[in-house]
Design a protein around this motif. Structure first.
Motif, PDB file in Angstrom:
ATOM      1  N   PRO A 637     -17.830 -12.804 -37.958  1.00  0.00           N
ATOM      2  CA  PRO A 637     -16.739 -12.361 -38.828  1.00  0.00           C
ATOM      3  C   PRO A 637     -15.569 -11.739 -38.087  1.00  0.00           C
ATOM      4  O   PRO A 637     -14.416 -11.903 -38.489  1.00  0.00           O
ATOM      5  N   LEU A 638     -15.830 -11.009 -36.991  1.00  0.00           N
ATOM      6  CA  LEU A 638     -14.741 -10.341 -36.281  1.00  0.00           C
ATOM      7  C   LEU A 638     -13.780 -11.322 -35.608  1.00  0.00           C
ATOM      8  O   LEU A 638     -12.684 -10.935 -35.196  1.00  0.00           O
ATOM      9  N   LEU A 639     -14.187 -12.577 -35.481  1.00  0.00           N
ATOM     10  CA  LEU A 639     -13.316 -13.568 -34.849  1.00  0.00           C
ATOM     11  C   LEU A 639     -12.278 -14.138 -35.803  1.00  0.00           C
ATOM     12  O   LEU A 639     -11.332 -14.813 -35.369  1.00  0.00           O
ATOM     13  N   ALA A 640     -12.440 -13.871 -37.088  1.00  0.00           N
ATOM     14  CA  ALA A 640     -11.528 -14.446 -38.080  1.00  0.00           C
ATOM     15  C   ALA A 640     -10.099 -13.959 -37.850  1.00  0.00           C
ATOM     16  O   ALA A 640      -9.858 -12.764 -37.607  1.00  0.00           O
ATOM     17  N   ASP A 641      -9.166 -14.887 -37.914  1.00  0.00           N
ATOM     18  CA  ASP A 641      -7.732 -14.580 -37.795  1.00  0.00           C
ATOM     19  C   ASP A 641      -7.391 -13.912 -36.465  1.00  0.00           C
ATOM     20  O   ASP A 641      -6.520 -13.040 -36.399  1.00  0.00           O
ATOM     21  N   ARG A 642      -8.090 -14.301 -35.412  1.00  0.00           N
ATOM     22  CA  ARG A 642      -7.798 -13.781 -34.072  1.00  0.00           C
ATOM     23  C   ARG A 642      -7.293 -14.944 -33.213  1.00  0.00           C
ATOM     24  O   ARG A 642      -8.087 -15.661 -32.590  1.00  0.00           O
ATOM     25  N   PRO A 643      -6.006 -15.165 -33.133  1.00  0.00           N
ATOM     26  CA  PRO A 643      -5.489 -16.303 -32.366  1.00  0.00           C
ATOM     27  C   PRO A 643      -5.459 -16.013 -30.868  1.00  0.00           C
ATOM     28  O   PRO A 643      -5.601 -14.861 -30.422  1.00  0.00           O
ATOM     29  N   LEU A 644      -5.289 -17.048 -30.094  1.00  0.00           N
ATOM     30  CA  LEU A 644      -5.053 -16.902 -28.662  1.00  0.00           C
ATOM     31  C   LEU A 644      -3.714 -16.215 -28.422  1.00  0.00           C
ATOM     32  O   LEU A 644      -2.862 -16.147 -29.317  1.00  0.00           O
ATOM     33  N   ALA A 645      -3.527 -15.701 -27.223  1.00  0.00           N
ATOM     34  CA  ALA A 645      -2.250 -15.087 -26.837  1.00  0.00           C
ATOM     35  C   ALA A 645      -1.540 -16.040 -25.881  1.00  0.00           C
ATOM     36  O   ALA A 645      -1.980 -16.210 -24.738  1.00  0.00           O
ATOM     37  N   ASP A 646      -0.511 -16.670 -26.363  1.00  0.00           N
ATOM     38  CA  ASP A 646       0.241 -17.642 -25.553  1.00  0.00           C
ATOM     39  C   ASP A 646      -0.689 -18.702 -24.961  1.00  0.00           C
ATOM     40  O   ASP A 646      -0.580 -19.073 -23.782  1.00  0.00           O
ATOM     41  N   GLY A 647      -1.634 -19.138 -25.777  1.00  0.00           N
ATOM     42  CA  GLY A 647      -2.545 -20.188 -25.363  1.00  0.00           C
ATOM     43  C   GLY A 647      -3.702 -19.730 -24.504  1.00  0.00           C
ATOM     44  O   GLY A 647      -4.546 -20.537 -24.107  1.00  0.00           O
ATOM     45  N   GLY A 648      -3.760 -18.430 -24.194  1.00  0.00           N
ATOM     46  CA  GLY A 648      -4.823 -17.904 -23.338  1.00  0.00           C
ATOM     47  C   GLY A 648      -5.733 -16.948 -24.093  1.00  0.00           C
ATOM     48  O   GLY A 648      -5.490 -16.598 -25.254  1.00  0.00           O
ATOM     49  N   PRO A 649      -6.803 -16.494 -23.431  1.00  0.00           N
ATOM     50  CA  PRO A 649      -7.762 -15.599 -24.087  1.00  0.00           C
ATOM     51  C   PRO A 649      -7.135 -14.253 -24.417  1.00  0.00           C
ATOM     52  O   PRO A 649      -6.191 -13.798 -23.754  1.00  0.00           O
ATOM     53  N   ALA A 650      -7.686 -13.618 -25.448  1.00  0.00           N
ATOM     54  CA  ALA A 650      -7.171 -12.321 -25.885  1.00  0.00           C
ATOM     55  C   ALA A 650      -8.314 -11.471 -26.402  1.00  0.00           C
ATOM     56  O   ALA A 650      -9.330 -11.986 -26.878  1.00  0.00           O
TER      57      ALA A 650
END
Length: 675
Positions: A637-650
């Protein structure tokens, strides 16, 4: 007829050939007592209990004693590790009546399971003011035959007193800064600054209190808390309580200096201490802590792992001393002559100096327990490793202590958490795999189709006894740790199933928790104990798992239940901090949030993503939960709506409904997860 031959408990199987007509705990045993109008002898112990073995040899293997028992009693044998509920109820009665308790526990009951006479070990002949076991049996038989009304009155009063006991646990308000500071002060007063640890002899590893101290330091910066934890861990690791050749901790030290252990090695002690030393390394970078954490993890896998992938309960204290006689500590102790025989004169002298082996001995009959005494000497590391290797090879030729192969769900949950975290911290994927294998076994064998948990199994055969609160709580704790380490949502899902059972069957309307489920076998009292024993209490272990699950999922009922359960820590923490250490550790997590960390990347194998994930796991914020996965995944659930940062990991860090800006920098993440 002895009825123990088909039981799964190694302890009961040890008594299957006794001439005593043993029954397992069962309704049929009490029906037999009613039918024959005889009292019940309840004998409770466990397989690695030294004095249980002694009493078995002296009394239960003795034909005249067995004949007397068979004629006058219905004898019931219980493994306390299989039936902690039975053990808890009657141990409470023993302690109330005699002021002390222990194992073997010997209790005489009416056919209605009401206790009326108590004791622990009884010798075969009168000794040190103790009556002989035969004298006790004759006295109980006489009372049962000639003074039955008096026996019934005593049994009824004891049962009423037990059933009317209530825990005043302080309401449903979680503790705050004042209570946790008071708990720290209480521990400081009981701390032994010369030797580490708390109190006098016998001295037990204070695993749960150490976890609290490390978390308190992480949250507040208290150097005193860290010093107590660090020094205690060092003293234990340098003492005889730690196996200096093969790793792993003994149950406790009989002295204040950690020199002479009670030699049994328990799964729960080693799982808890493995995790404590891993967390100490995480906080301090201590090389000693790293070594002990890894050695203890390796001990768990090497010595306690079963063929089915779970972890056995214990190694015995006793073993054959080479003459056919079983002696406590025989596998572990050394004399100077034995060192010389293995190492030669020069290296034996070095080993004696390094490990504190003396001519007089530190144990019995001139034998010494290996330790690392405090000294100013400088030793050649390569030479010491050679000495250790040769001693270990020689020791492996000695008759090994027996192993209790029973798999206990709760203790396997503790081992899963310890191995998952230790494997992740020290780049040991084999340890994580061992944790996954044990978790798989619990799911396959211990969970039924309704996700109800069986307490034990042996050799792939599940036991008949239902899981108790500590089983649900500690297995959930292990599954939650696996979810954080592996990023696999299935472990979070299984933890949720277990914790839903906790909410439905173990919590009452006040927020208090019981040790047995509402639909469990009804004993003369429903056991309920919020204080730690050798392992975290089910009550506070459940609070911790509920809190972590709520942080991972946002589940409000679980968060509320955790808060209400922590009311007992508010009441007891400042008064008896040594006995509610796990609850105090959970309270530290509660006060810190706990923090929620989501690490997302373009793929799980991406090196930058793995670096952020490792940094998140190494964060010292108390009780922080970690979700790890591919951006856009619904695995956790914590991964929901968590996008990459400029195509990289965040990495995203949230706390109390407030989130920091995502970061791609491990150093910034590390800062966000410290005080």
């Amino acid at each position: 007829m002895n009825r123990l031959a088909h039981e799964t408990s190694p302890y009961l199987l040890q008594h299957a050939d006794n001439p005593v007509d043993w029954w397992p705990w069962s309704p049929e045993a009490f029906d037999e007592a009613r039918r024959t109008n005889r009292p019940v002898l309840l004998s409770v112990g466990y397989s690695s209990c030294h004095w249980c073995h002694v009493m078995a040899h002296e009394s239960f293997e003795d034909q005249p004693t067995a004949d007397y028992l068979n004629e006058n009693f219905v004898s019931v044998k219980v493994d306390r590790e299989e039936r902690p509920d039975v053990d808890a109820v009657y141990m409470e009665a023993v302690q109330a009546a005699t002021g002390q308790g222990g194992w073997p526990m010997t209790v005489f009951l009416t056919p209605d399971a009401e206790p009326f006479y108590f004791g622990t070990y009884f010798p075969p002949a009168p000794r040190h003011g103790m009556p002989s076991f035969r004298q006790v049996l004759e006295g109980v038989r006489s009372a049962w035959t000639d003074r039955r009304d008096e026996v019934a009155e005593v049994a009824g009063k004891i049962t009423r007193d037990l059933s009317q006991r209530q825990i005043d646990y302080g309401g449903t308000e979680a503790p705050g800064e004042e209570e946790l500071s008071g708990a720290l002060l209480g521990l400081t007063r009981e701390y032994d600054p010369q030797r580490g640890g708390f109190g006098g002899a016998p001295k037990f590893p204070p695993s749960m209190a150490l976890e609290f101290l490390l978390r308190h330091h992480a949250r507040t910066g208290s150097e005193g808390a860290l010093e107590m934890a660090r020094d205690t861990c060092e003293r234990m690791a340098r003492g005889g309580i730690y196996d200096q050749l093969a790793g792993g901790f003994a149950r406790y030290s009989v002295d204040r200096d950690w020199v002479v252990p009670h030699f049994e090695k328990m799964l729960y002690d080693n799982a808890l201490l493995c995790r404590v030393y891993a967390h100490l390394w995480r906080s301090t970078g201590s090389e000693l802590a790293r070594r002990v954490a890894v050695e203890t993890a390796d001990f768990l896998v090497r010595e306690l792992r079963t063929n089915e992938g779970g972890f056995a309960s214990a190694l015995d204290a006793d073993s054959d001393d080479g003459t056919g006689k079983h002696v406590e500590g025989a596998f572990y102790v050394w004399t100077p002559e034995q060192l010389t025989e293995v190492l030669g004169a020069a290296d034996a002298e070095l080993a004696a100096q390094y490990f504190g082996v003396t001519e007089d001995g530190t144990f019995e009959e001139g034998q010494s327990v290996l330790q690392l005494p405090q000294s100013e000497g400088v030793f050649d590391a390569e030479k010491i490793e050679s000495v250790k290797s040769r001693l270990l090879d020689a020791r492996s030729q000695r008759p090994a202590p027996g192993r209790d192969d029973k798999v206990v769900a709760a203790w396997n949950g503790l081992a899963i958490a310890a191995l998952a975290e230790t494997g992740a911290y020290f780049d040991r994927p084999d340890l994580v795999e061992a944790a996954v294998s044990a978790a798989d076994l619990l799911v396959r064998l211990h969970l039924d189709e309704h996700a109800k948990l069986a307490r034990t199994s042996k050799d792939g055969q599940v036991g008949a006894n239902a899981g108790v609160l500590e089983d649900y709580a500690d297995v959930a704790e292990g599954f939650l740790a696996l979810a954080s380490v592996t990023g696999e949502g299935v472990w979070l899902e299984f933890a949720g199933f277990l914790l839903d059972h906790v909410l439905a069957g173990f919590v009452d309307e006040s927020g208090a928790l019981y040790d047995t489920a509402s639909d469990a076998e009804q004993l003369i009292r429903r056991p309920q104990d919020p204080t730690d024993n050798a392992a975290p209490s089910g009550w506070t272990a459940a609070a911790g798992a509920l809190l972590s699950y709520a942080a991972q999922t946002g589940a409000e009922p679980h968060r509320t239940a955790a808060e209400r359960a922590l009311g007992v820590v508010k009441a007891l923490g400042p008064r008896v901090p040594r006995f509610i250490g796990w609850g105090l550790a959970v309270a530290e997590a509660y006060l810190d949030g706990p923090r929620e960390v989501a690490v997302v990347g373009p793929s799980l194998g991406d090196e930058a993503t793995k670096a952020l994930h490792r940094t998140a796991l190494l964060g010292t914020a108390p009780g922080a939960v970690v979700a790890f996965g591919v951006a856009g995944s619904d695995e956790l659930p914590l991964l929901a709506d968590r996008p990459l940062a400029d195509g990289g990991p965040a990495a995203y860090v949230c706390r109390n409904f407030t989130c920091d800006a995502p970061t791609t920098d491990p150093e910034r993440l590390r800062t966000a997860l410290t005080r």
